[in-house]
Motif scaffolding. Structure first.
Motif, short mmCIF file in Angstrom:
data_model
loop_
_atom_site.label_atom_id
_atom_site.label_comp_id
_atom_site.label_asym_id
_atom_site.label_seq_id
_atom_site.Cartn_x
_atom_site.Cartn_y
_atom_site.Cartn_z
N VAL A 27 0.86 -1.19 0.00
CA VAL A 27 0.00 0.00 0.00
C VAL A 27 0.89 1.24 0.00
N LEU A 28 0.66 2.14 -0.97
CA LEU A 28 1.29 3.46 -0.98
C LEU A 28 0.30 4.42 -0.36
N LEU A 29 0.68 5.09 0.73
CA LEU A 29 -0.28 5.84 1.53
C LEU A 29 0.18 7.28 1.75
N ASP A 30 -0.68 8.22 1.39
CA ASP A 30 -0.41 9.64 1.65
C ASP A 30 -0.69 9.94 3.12
N VAL A 31 -0.10 11.01 3.64
CA VAL A 31 -0.32 11.40 5.03
C VAL A 31 -1.56 12.25 5.18
N ARG A 32 -1.59 13.38 4.47
CA ARG A 32 -2.68 14.33 4.63
C ARG A 32 -3.79 14.06 3.61
N MET A 33 -4.92 13.57 4.13
CA MET A 33 -6.09 13.32 3.29
C MET A 33 -7.32 13.74 4.08
N PRO A 34 -8.39 14.15 3.40
CA PRO A 34 -9.62 14.54 4.11
C PRO A 34 -10.27 13.33 4.76
N GLY A 35 -11.12 13.59 5.75
CA GLY A 35 -11.76 12.49 6.45
C GLY A 35 -10.76 11.80 7.35
N VAL A 36 -10.49 10.55 7.06
CA VAL A 36 -9.50 9.79 7.83
C VAL A 36 -8.14 9.95 7.15
N ASP A 37 -7.18 10.56 7.85
CA ASP A 37 -5.87 10.77 7.24
C ASP A 37 -5.05 9.48 7.28
N GLY A 38 -3.90 9.53 6.60
CA GLY A 38 -3.08 8.33 6.49
C GLY A 38 -2.53 7.84 7.81
N ILE A 39 -2.16 8.75 8.70
CA ILE A 39 -1.61 8.36 9.99
C ILE A 39 -2.65 7.60 10.81
N SER A 40 -3.90 8.06 10.76
CA SER A 40 -4.97 7.40 11.53
C SER A 40 -5.30 6.02 10.97
N ALA A 41 -5.27 5.88 9.66
CA ALA A 41 -5.62 4.60 9.03
C ALA A 41 -4.47 3.59 9.05
N LEU A 42 -3.27 4.08 9.24
CA LEU A 42 -2.07 3.25 9.09
C LEU A 42 -2.09 1.96 9.91
N PRO A 43 -2.40 2.00 11.21
CA PRO A 43 -2.36 0.74 11.99
C PRO A 43 -3.29 -0.33 11.46
N TYR A 44 -4.41 0.07 10.87
CA TYR A 44 -5.34 -0.91 10.32
C TYR A 44 -4.81 -1.49 9.01
N LEU A 45 -4.18 -0.66 8.23
CA LEU A 45 -3.67 -1.12 6.93
C LEU A 45 -2.49 -2.07 7.07
N VAL A 46 -1.61 -1.82 8.05
CA VAL A 46 -0.43 -2.68 8.18
C VAL A 46 -0.81 -4.09 8.61
N GLY A 47 -2.04 -4.25 9.12
CA GLY A 47 -2.50 -5.59 9.44
C GLY A 47 -2.93 -6.36 8.20
N ILE A 48 -3.03 -5.65 7.08
CA ILE A 48 -3.46 -6.28 5.82
C ILE A 48 -2.28 -6.43 4.86
N ALA A 49 -1.45 -5.38 4.76
CA ALA A 49 -0.34 -5.39 3.81
C ALA A 49 0.74 -4.42 4.29
N PRO A 50 1.98 -4.61 3.84
CA PRO A 50 3.04 -3.64 4.15
C PRO A 50 2.67 -2.27 3.59
N VAL A 51 2.96 -1.23 4.33
CA VAL A 51 2.60 0.13 3.93
C VAL A 51 3.84 1.00 3.85
N VAL A 52 3.95 1.76 2.76
CA VAL A 52 5.00 2.76 2.64
C VAL A 52 4.32 4.12 2.47
N MET A 53 4.70 5.07 3.31
CA MET A 53 4.15 6.41 3.20
C MET A 53 4.78 7.09 1.98
N LEU A 54 3.95 7.71 1.16
CA LEU A 54 4.41 8.40 -0.04
C LEU A 54 3.76 9.78 -0.02
N THR A 55 4.51 10.81 0.35
CA THR A 55 3.89 12.06 0.74
C THR A 55 4.82 13.25 0.58
N TYR A 56 4.23 14.46 0.65
CA TYR A 56 5.03 15.68 0.70
C TYR A 56 5.33 16.07 2.14
#
Length: 258
Positions: A47-76
């Motif tokens: 999963v390529l995941l941005d940090v700043r997104m509307p609604g649920v941001d990447g930091i908040s969603a991250l712990p749930y996503l890493v339980g499914i697949a490896p996550v790399v933050m791709l962001t400014y």
């Protein structure tokens, strides 16, 4: 899977990665909630995941996503607190736009899939700072990022509890490439304005003029004018040459080693 609220960035990343024989973009998402649902539905390898997104941001969603697949933050986002929090919550890598080439991004995706950590220079610096300072200190995140950190559930149904990085993350720290110890190249000598530096970062990330115009909310003509001035200041005649100088990878470029 690519999760970013900017449709131009998503399209660019999808086009870049889909052109590789061994990579397929199976899903896109515009925020953390969509990313969580798409990851459950498609079970991506990375999963390529941005940090700043509307609604649920990447930091908040991250712990749930890493339980499914490896996550790399791709962001400014390059703030040290955000980098450290992303790593604490389980990110397997952190790439800052403007600090990597298209080929390096592809290599990072392959590495993350195989469990190898991958960081660009800014993220590596934040990681080193964290290791020196030790863990256990709570940090304030800017702009309300990670606000769902408690067990309280927001309206979209995604809540957060504390998350510890998997053991393999610690093991992978020893596999970091030597390049992560390098500091960012000294760009002050180029004397670029703030806008020119922003556009040069986007050029180095692989965006074309149309994508840059959409990202910066300016016309393509204005982008071209900025690029002409950038090329003059960097003494470059092509995007690749300018990017190499900007990233410090051109022959003779000086990069400090720390």
């Amino acid at each position: 899977m690519v999760a970013d609220d900017n449709p131009v960035v998503r399209a660019g990343l999808t086009a870049l990665l889909s052109g590789r024989e061994d990579i397929e973009v199976v899903a896109e998402a515009a925020d953390g909630a969509e990313a969580y649902e798409a990851a459950h539905a498609h079970r991506p390898d990375v999963v390529l995941l941005d940090v700043r997104m509307p609604g649920v941001d990447g930091i908040s969603a991250l712990p749930y996503l890493v339980g499914i697949a490896p996550v790399v933050m791709l962001t400014y986002s390059r703030e040290s607190e955000i980098v450290q929090e992303a790593l604490r919550r389980g990110a397997g890598g952190y790439l800052v736009h403007g600090e990597f080439t298209a080929d390096q991004l592809v290599s990072a995706v392959r590495d993350i899939k195989e469990g190898r950590a991958h960081f660009t220079s800014t993220a590596a610096g934040a990681l080193l700072a964290q290791l020196r300072q030790g863990q256990g200190t709570e940090r304030e995140l800017p702009d309300g990022l990670g606000a769902a950190r408690t067990t309280r559930r927001p309206q979209n149904g995604i809540g957060l509890s504390h998350f510890s990085p998997p053991p393999t993350f610690v093991e992978n720290l020893s596999q970091l490439q030597p390049a992560v110890a390098q500091s960012s190249p000294d760009r002050s000598r180029f004397r670029l304005s703030a806008r020119e530096a922003e556009i040069m970062d986007l050029i180095a990330s692989g965006m074309n003029n149309q994508q840059i115009a959409a990202t910066c909310f300016i016309s393509e003509k204005t982008v071209k004018n900025h690029i002409n001035r950038i090329f003059a200041k960097l003494h470059s005649t092509s995007r690749s040459e300018a990017a190499a100088k900007w990233l410090g990878t051109a022959p003779g470029s000086s990069r400090g080693v720390g």
